[in-house]
Each structure stands twice: as structure tokens, then as C-alpha cells.
Design a protein around this motif. Structure first.
Motif, PDB file in Angstrom:
ATOM      1  N   ARG A 179       0.860  -1.193   0.000  1.00 16.05           N
ATOM      2  CA  ARG A 179       0.000   0.000   0.000  1.00 16.05           C
ATOM      3  C   ARG A 179       0.891   1.236   0.000  1.00 16.05           C
ATOM      4  O   ARG A 179       1.281   1.729   1.069  1.00 16.05           O
ATOM      5  CB  ARG A 179      -0.909  -0.015   1.227  1.00 16.05           C
ATOM      6  CG  ARG A 179      -1.979   1.047   1.159  1.00 16.05           C
ATOM      7  CD  ARG A 179      -3.052   0.662   0.133  1.00 16.05           C
ATOM      8  NE  ARG A 179      -4.142   1.610   0.181  1.00 16.05           N
ATOM      9  CZ  ARG A 179      -4.321   2.561  -0.726  1.00 16.05           C
ATOM     10  NH1 ARG A 179      -3.492   2.692  -1.733  1.00 16.05           N
ATOM     11  NH2 ARG A 179      -5.341   3.394  -0.625  1.00 16.05           N
ATOM     12  N   SER A 199      -1.732  -3.566  -7.418  1.00 20.79           N
ATOM     13  CA  SER A 199      -2.988  -3.444  -6.669  1.00 20.79           C
ATOM     14  C   SER A 199      -3.916  -2.489  -7.408  1.00 20.79           C
ATOM     15  O   SER A 199      -3.466  -1.522  -8.025  1.00 20.79           O
ATOM     16  CB  SER A 199      -2.721  -2.943  -5.245  1.00 20.79           C
ATOM     17  OG  SER A 199      -2.062  -1.691  -5.281  1.00 20.79           O
ATOM     18  N   PHE A 201      -6.599  -0.723  -6.148  1.00 19.54           N
ATOM     19  CA  PHE A 201      -7.425   0.091  -5.267  1.00 19.54           C
ATOM     20  C   PHE A 201      -7.150   1.565  -5.524  1.00 19.54           C
ATOM     21  O   PHE A 201      -6.016   1.970  -5.784  1.00 19.54           O
ATOM     22  CB  PHE A 201      -7.142  -0.231  -3.800  1.00 19.54           C
ATOM     23  CG  PHE A 201      -7.154  -1.710  -3.508  1.00 19.54           C
ATOM     24  CD1 PHE A 201      -8.256  -2.481  -3.820  1.00 19.54           C
ATOM     25  CD2 PHE A 201      -6.065  -2.324  -2.933  1.00 19.54           C
ATOM     26  CE1 PHE A 201      -8.276  -3.841  -3.559  1.00 19.54           C
ATOM     27  CE2 PHE A 201      -6.068  -3.676  -2.663  1.00 19.54           C
ATOM     28  CZ  PHE A 201      -7.179  -4.439  -2.989  1.00 19.54           C
ATOM     29  N   VAL A 205      -9.258   4.684  -0.972  1.00 20.36           N
ATOM     30  CA  VAL A 205      -9.744   3.419  -0.438  1.00 20.36           C
ATOM     31  C   VAL A 205      -8.855   2.970   0.718  1.00 20.36           C
ATOM     32  O   VAL A 205      -7.622   2.969   0.598  1.00 20.36           O
ATOM     33  CB  VAL A 205      -9.779   2.344  -1.542  1.00 20.36           C
ATOM     34  CG1 VAL A 205     -10.118   0.984  -0.951  1.00 20.36           C
ATOM     35  CG2 VAL A 205     -10.789   2.724  -2.612  1.00 20.36           C
ATOM     36  N   SER A 206      -9.465   2.587   1.832  1.00 18.74           N
ATOM     37  CA  SER A 206      -8.737   2.017   2.966  1.00 18.74           C
ATOM     38  C   SER A 206      -8.833   0.502   2.902  1.00 18.74           C
ATOM     39  O   SER A 206      -9.928  -0.054   2.701  1.00 18.74           O
ATOM     40  CB  SER A 206      -9.333   2.503   4.296  1.00 18.74           C
ATOM     41  OG  SER A 206      -9.262   3.899   4.391  1.00 18.74           O
ATOM     42  N   VAL A 207      -7.700  -0.183   3.043  1.00 16.82           N
ATOM     43  CA  VAL A 207      -7.677  -1.636   3.047  1.00 16.82           C
ATOM     44  C   VAL A 207      -7.880  -2.117   4.475  1.00 16.82           C
ATOM     45  O   VAL A 207      -7.133  -1.736   5.377  1.00 16.82           O
ATOM     46  CB  VAL A 207      -6.352  -2.180   2.475  1.00 16.82           C
ATOM     47  CG1 VAL A 207      -6.349  -3.703   2.491  1.00 16.82           C
ATOM     48  CG2 VAL A 207      -6.136  -1.668   1.061  1.00 16.82           C
ATOM     49  N   VAL A 227     -10.054  -9.649  -0.046  1.00 14.15           N
ATOM     50  CA  VAL A 227      -9.575  -8.380   0.497  1.00 14.15           C
ATOM     51  C   VAL A 227     -10.775  -7.465   0.671  1.00 14.15           C
ATOM     52  O   VAL A 227     -11.548  -7.244  -0.281  1.00 14.15           O
ATOM     53  CB  VAL A 227      -8.534  -7.720  -0.434  1.00 14.15           C
ATOM     54  CG1 VAL A 227      -8.096  -6.371   0.124  1.00 14.15           C
ATOM     55  CG2 VAL A 227      -7.320  -8.630  -0.606  1.00 14.15           C
ATOM     56  N   THR A 229     -12.189  -3.707   1.511  1.00 16.88           N
ATOM     57  CA  THR A 229     -11.788  -2.301   1.482  1.00 16.88           C
ATOM     58  C   THR A 229     -12.973  -1.439   1.901  1.00 16.88           C
ATOM     59  O   THR A 229     -14.134  -1.865   1.830  1.00 16.88           O
ATOM     60  CB  THR A 229     -11.333  -1.880   0.073  1.00 16.88           C
ATOM     61  OG1 THR A 229     -12.448  -1.982  -0.833  1.00 16.88           O
ATOM     62  CG2 THR A 229     -10.204  -2.763  -0.427  1.00 16.88           C
ATOM     63  N   GLN A 230     -12.658  -0.231   2.335  1.00 13.74           N
ATOM     64  CA  GLN A 230     -13.716   0.702   2.716  1.00 13.74           C
ATOM     65  C   GLN A 230     -13.477   2.033   2.026  1.00 13.74           C
ATOM     66  O   GLN A 230     -12.370   2.578   2.059  1.00 13.74           O
ATOM     67  CB  GLN A 230     -13.770   0.897   4.221  1.00 13.74           C
ATOM     68  CG  GLN A 230     -14.930   1.801   4.650  1.00 13.74           C
ATOM     69  CD  GLN A 230     -15.166   1.774   6.143  1.00 13.74           C
ATOM     70  OE1 GLN A 230     -14.274   1.402   6.898  1.00 13.74           O
ATOM     71  NE2 GLN A 230     -16.354   2.159   6.585  1.00 13.74           N
ATOM     72  N   GLU A 231     -14.520   2.532   1.389  1.00 12.68           N
ATOM     73  CA  GLU A 231     -14.498   3.867   0.792  1.00 12.68           C
ATOM     74  C   GLU A 231     -15.729   4.600   1.287  1.00 12.68           C
ATOM     75  O   GLU A 231     -16.865   4.154   1.056  1.00 12.68           O
ATOM     76  CB  GLU A 231     -14.487   3.782  -0.728  1.00 12.68           C
ATOM     77  CG  GLU A 231     -14.316   5.129  -1.402  1.00 12.68           C
ATOM     78  CD  GLU A 231     -14.117   5.009  -2.909  1.00 12.68           C
ATOM     79  OE1 GLU A 231     -13.790   6.033  -3.544  1.00 12.68           O
ATOM     80  OE2 GLU A 231     -14.321   3.908  -3.442  1.00 12.68           O
ATOM     81  N   TYR A 238     -12.994  -7.867  -2.646  1.00 13.08           N
ATOM     82  CA  TYR A 238     -12.268  -8.243  -3.859  1.00 13.08           C
ATOM     83  C   TYR A 238     -11.825  -9.692  -3.706  1.00 13.08           C
ATOM     84  O   TYR A 238     -11.111 -10.027  -2.755  1.00 13.08           O
ATOM     85  CB  TYR A 238     -11.043  -7.362  -4.075  1.00 13.08           C
ATOM     86  CG  TYR A 238     -11.328  -5.907  -4.388  1.00 13.08           C
ATOM     87  CD1 TYR A 238     -11.088  -5.394  -5.660  1.00 13.08           C
ATOM     88  CD2 TYR A 238     -11.807  -5.037  -3.416  1.00 13.08           C
ATOM     89  CE1 TYR A 238     -11.324  -4.050  -5.960  1.00 13.08           C
ATOM     90  CE2 TYR A 238     -12.053  -3.705  -3.694  1.00 13.08           C
ATOM     91  CZ  TYR A 238     -11.799  -3.213  -4.972  1.00 13.08           C
ATOM     92  OH  TYR A 238     -12.042  -1.882  -5.257  1.00 13.08           O
ATOM     93  N   ASN A 260     -11.853  -2.717  10.878  1.00  9.87           N
ATOM     94  CA  ASN A 260     -10.936  -3.853  10.851  1.00  9.87           C
ATOM     95  C   ASN A 260     -11.428  -4.952  11.786  1.00  9.87           C
ATOM     96  O   ASN A 260     -12.219  -4.717  12.687  1.00  9.87           O
ATOM     97  CB  ASN A 260      -9.533  -3.408  11.279  1.00  9.87           C
ATOM     98  CG  ASN A 260      -8.888  -2.486  10.254  1.00  9.87           C
ATOM     99  OD1 ASN A 260      -8.984  -2.718   9.060  1.00  9.87           O
ATOM    100  ND2 ASN A 260      -8.222  -1.439  10.738  1.00  9.87           N
TER     101      ASN A 260
END
Length: 550
Positions: A179, A199, A201, A205-207, A227, A229-231, A238, A260
């Protein structure tokens, strides 16, 4: 009247014929000859001699082969080793795996280095990264030799080791998501790249952690990866092939917001559901539904009608009794299948893994670390709860089935103390390891705390004793207690040094054999009296035997 011989011949005709044939063979001309049968005792002696002669030859061959073909040497395992990296930053990650196939677990870890590798002529530029970048290293658990190391990503976001590769390959991979940077799989044995993809993303976008293993949806013999992710306030999933790293279909929205700490839960119907902490409740989505949404194809995975009925079709929320913001979520062994241990800001709750009904609740809890599983009674799961912070912290061992407190002890914590750990012992209990500070009577806690982080060992057969094994003055980034050799070699693995965002410094990875720490340990008596002397206590801890988790 019929003669008796004739009567016998009529009843047993073959017997008479056989007798005549034998007489003809002995004396074919009908003459009387004298043939003396061989002595029975002479034959017995010959058989005995032949038997012992054969036995002697076999034993002789075995002894000759055993001397000519020596047994393979078992690798010598050092009790203590340490390796250092200068001007580096440690990452909060440790894993163990038998990398060099010597039947001793080796240590895998990550660090961020401003220079090239300390042991190999590799630099960040060799892999197209700017300096500093993140390296992954494998170190021999036996003697601390670096087996391989290499730069893998610019900045680490997620990492998961021990992921098997397709059937027949025998390979195992560490998968690292950078990242920014590549999504890369590294062979655990050689350190070579198995696959690598950029990647996909976006910048906003936060993984979310962790990287989840899902069932083999593409039927290539390797588990696949999810995976999250949060937006803004939306979580998306994913799906990736675990063997190639290729994305499976398009990303699918879970229709929820979250944080998380997600886990993959298997219901009693064998259906896989993603559980996401959503503030004070649980959100969920089936892996089957996510796959079908991403690919537009039917999935061979199962869904659970009971769970589908529980899920709110709009919010994807589950009706649970969280009692505050959810901090940790764990799958734990239940009476039938998996149950769920939920830790919130106000309570610790065990939920039935199927209907999510509370089994027990520990109210007014302030659990700020992830609980640890172990065995207080033989073969009876227990859970370690660190309740409270700083000077008010208590270590509680709870019966996982009932929530009853099996053992408790006040053990003040210090800032930066690692989490507790446990290791199964041969008596089907566990040895437990706690960090903190037990203050002797009349001692000043501030002065003792200045000496560093204190590591204590506890075993349920001595409930009135803590054994202070060591204290560490440097910052501890990661800590594990592992069984490096089956039934032999319990060791503490420590990763120490500065961690981001601290400036670079000395990063160290060290192994200490537990048994070697015991002779110089300090015995802490939690209650007055006790039948054993300090040396007798140390002897009992030295004689503990450990077993592998199954």
C-alpha cells in the motif's frame, strides 16, 4: 459271514488302495527289503543348526549396514540467537514455518530498511522501489541464520503466510499486499516470486485487515483470498485466486460500513459468511452471494437458510447483543462446530455459532486486547481475558463453555506490553505467558517499570505461582511463544526496535528457549506459604513438556 477285512475295505476303499500303493513303492518287486528311516533326532539337530545359522547371518547383515549407513544427523538447535538490522523499522508481523525442511520451525518477519539487505546484496531499487521499502526475511529457527530475504513492497498493508499452492506443487506462500505497491506471493522456501500484480485500489480506499482465506472457488486446489476495502461508508470485497493472484470477477459491495477485524465464519450447515464489526452490531454477507455478484455465475458454495432469515436484507445486520462498540471478534471451538467470542467496549460475550444466542456474558469488562485461547483443565478450552488497563489490569482465565472464572490475578500492565500467549503442554493443559509488572511488597512500581517489560509464565498445576522469566528494556513490536520442534523445543520469539512512525533504529529478532530462561527466573508467590521451595518450582517448570496443537 463277511470277513472283517472285507468289511473294512467296503467302508474305506481308498484307504485300502493307498496302503497297497505305499507297499508297492517301498517294495516294487514284492520282495522284502529293510529300509531304515532317518533318525528324527538327527533331522531336528540339522533344522536347529540351519535356523540359528540363518539368524546369525541376518543379524550380521543388520549390524554391518547400521555401521556403514549412518543415521541422518538431527540439526543442532541453539538455545539463544539474535540478528540485528541497523537503521530499520519493525513491522508488527511474525510467522513460523519449516522453510528449510529440517523439521524445525523457522521464523518469517517483515522490516522496513533504509539501506540494502544486511545479509544479501539486495536493495529496494533492485525491485523497483524507493528507499526505504519493506523486506521479508526467513531465519532458521535452529541457529538464526538468514535463509533468504528480499524487498517485496513499498509499504506493507496486509500479509498472510502458510497459504498452500495448487495440488501437487507442494509449495507454500507468503502473500503481501502493498500500500501502494504490488499484490505479491513469495515462495516460503526460496523467497522467489510466485506471482505479482499491481494493486487495483483507488487512492481514497482504505484496506481493512486481515486478509481472509476463502474456500477454493476456482477449483485449482489452492484456497482463494478476499480483500475487504472501505471507501466512505461502504465496504467492498475483492476476490483473488490464491494460485495466480488474478482477480475473480468484479469487486462486490457488501452493503455495509465496517472496521478492521473481520472474520470468516462457517455455520453448522457448512455455509461461509463474512462477519464485519459495524460499530455496535455485526454485519454479514455470504461468500456464495459475493462470488455470484462478482462473477454473474452460480457458486458451488452453500448458503444457510437460517442465517439468510436472520440477515436484514437492506442493512445486512445481524441481531446480536453486543453491549457497546465491537473491538474483537473470534471463532472459538463450541460443542457443535464454531461459536463466536465477541468483545465489546462494555462486555465479553460468547455467542452460539448458529443462532447467535448468548451463552454467557462477562459484564463491565474493559478488554483492550484480543483474548487468547488455551487449556486450564485437561482438554477443556479456556480463554485469557486481560481486563482493564495500567495499574487496574487483571488477568482472568475463563472456562470457555460456561464463562466461570477459573483463575484471576491482578497484574498491572505497562505501555507497549505485548499480548498474552499460550502453548499446550503434554498434560493436556497449557502454559500461559503474560506481560506486566508484579510489584513485590514495598517496591516502587515506577522504579521497577523503568527496567522494561516483564514476562511471566504460569501453569495451572501451580495456581499460586508466577515465574518471572525475563525483562526486556527495548520496545517490543511482536511476540510469540511457539513449539519449534514437536514435543521438544518451546521458544519465545521477540521482534524489538522502533516501529512506524518512529525514526529508524536498531531492529532485532531473537529466540530464547523457554527451558533456558527458567533456571535464572524469579519465583513470585501469589499467596502465603506453599509446599515447594523456589528451586523445586523451577525444576517443575523445567520439566514441562509441550505438544503440538492439532
Amino acid at each position: 459271514m463277511t470277513d472283517s477285512k472285507d468289511l473294512e475295505a467296503e467302508i474305506h476303499p481308498l484307504k485300502d488302495e493307498n496302503r497297497k500303493v505305499q507297499e508297492n513303492l517301498v517294495n516294487p518287486a514284492g520282495k522284502e527289503t529293510s529300509v531304515k528311516p532317518p533318525s528324527q533326532s538327527h533331522l531336528s539337530r540339522c533344522r536347529t543348526v540351519a535356523f540359528f545359522l540363518s539368524l546369525f547371518i541376518c543379524l550380521f547383515v543388520v549390524f554391518v549396514v547400521s555401521f556403514l549407513v549412518p543415521c541422518p544427523d538431527r540439526p543442532a538447535s541453539q538455545g539463544v540467537w539474535r540478528i540485528d538490522y541497523k537503521t530499520a523499522v519493525a513491522c508488527d508481523f511474525l510467522a513460523t514455518e519449516d522453510v528449510n525442511k529440517d523439521r524445525i520451525q523457522d521464523v518469517l518477519f517483515l522490516y522496513k530498511n533504509t539501506n540494502s539487505s544486511s545479509n544479501f546484496s539486495l536493495s529496494c531499487a533492485d525491485e523497483g522501489f524507493s528507499s526505504p521499502c519493506t523486506f521479508v526475511a526467513a531465519v532458521s529457527g535452529a541457529h538464526g541464520t538468514v535463509l533468504w530475504e528480499r524487498p517485496v513492497v513499498q509499504d506493507r498493508a496486509l500479509v498472510e503466510c502458510g497459504i498452500p499452492q495448487p495440488r501437487g506443487s507442494g509449495a507454500s506462500a507468503c502473500i503481501i499486499l502493498g500500500r501502494p505497491g504490488p499484490f505479491i506471493a513469495v515462495d516460503s522456501v526460496t523467497g522467489e516470486t510466485l506471482w505479482s500484480h499491481p494493486s487495483s485500489f483507488g487512492g481514497n480506499v482504505s484496506v481493512l485487515s486481515p486478509l481472509l482465506r476463502v474456500p477454493d472457488i476456482d477449483a485449482d486446489g489452492a484456497p482463494d483470498l478476499l480483500v475487504l476495502t472501505q471507501e466512505e461508508d461502504q465496504v467492498s470485497g475483492y476476490l483473488y485466486s490464491g494460485s495466480t493472484g488474478q482477480q475473480v470477477g468484479l469487486p462486490g459491495s457488501l452493503g455495509v460500513g465496517g472496521t478492521n477485524g473481520s472474520i470468516l465464519h462457517v455455520t453448522r450447515e457448512g455455509a461461509h459468511y463474512i462477519l464485519v464489526p459495524c460499530d455496535t452490531c455485526l454485519c454479514s454477507h455470504s461468500v456464495k452471494g459475493l462470488y455470484e455478484k462478482a462473477t454473474g455465475r452460480d457458486s458451488p458454495l452453500k448458503s444457510d437458510p437460517f442465517w439468510e432469515d436472520m440477515l436484514n436484507t437492506t442493512s445486512h445486520r445481524l441481531h446480536t447483543h453486543s453491549m457497546g462498540a465491537i473491538r474483537y471478534l473470534m471463532n472459538v471451538p463450541g460443542k457443535v462446530g464454531q461459536d463466536l467470542l465477541l468483545v465489546s467496549s462494555e462486555a465479553c460475550i460468547l455467542l452460539d455459532g448458529q443462532d447467535l444466542a448468548p451463552r454467557w456474558t462477562l459484564s463491565a469488562a474493559q478488554v483492550l486486547r484480543k483474548p487468547v485461547l488455551g487449556y486450564y483443565k485437561p482438554d477443556t478450552p479456556a480463554v485469557v481475558i486481560e481486563n482493564g488497563t495500567s495499574s487496574n489490569r487483571q488477568i482472568l482465565l475463563l472456562d470457555l463453555g460456561s464463562g466461570a472464572i477459573l483463575w484471576g490475578q491482578a497484574l498491572p500492565g505497562l505501555p507497549g506490553d505485548p499480548s498474552s500467549a499460550s502453548l499446550p503442554t503434554a498434560d493436556h493443559r497449557s502454559a500461559f505467558f503474560f506481560w506486566g509488572l508484579h510489584e513485590p511488597a514495598g517496591a516502587n512500581q515506577t522504579e521497577l517499570g523503568a527496567t522494561g517489560h516483564h514476562l511471566y509464565m504460569f501453569h495451572p498445576t501451580l495456581p499460586g505461582i508466577l515465574l518471572e522469566l525475563a525483562n526486556v528494556s527495548t520496545p517490543i513490536v511482536a511476540f510469540q511463544v511457539v513449539l519449534l520442534e514437536p514435543s521438544r523445543h518451546a521458544a519465545c520469539i521477540l521482534l524489538t526496535g522502533p516501529a512506524s512512525p518512529d525514526p529508524p533504529g536498531l531492529v532485532s529478532v531473537a529466540k530464547h528457549k523457554v527451558r533456558d530462561l527458567v533456571p535464572s527466573s524469579r519465583v513470585v508467590h501469589l499467596a502465603e506459604g506453599g509446599p515447594d521451595s523456589d528451586q523445586a518450582v523451577r525444576d517443575r517448570f523445567s520439566h514441562l513438556r509441550y505438544r503440538s496443537e492439532t
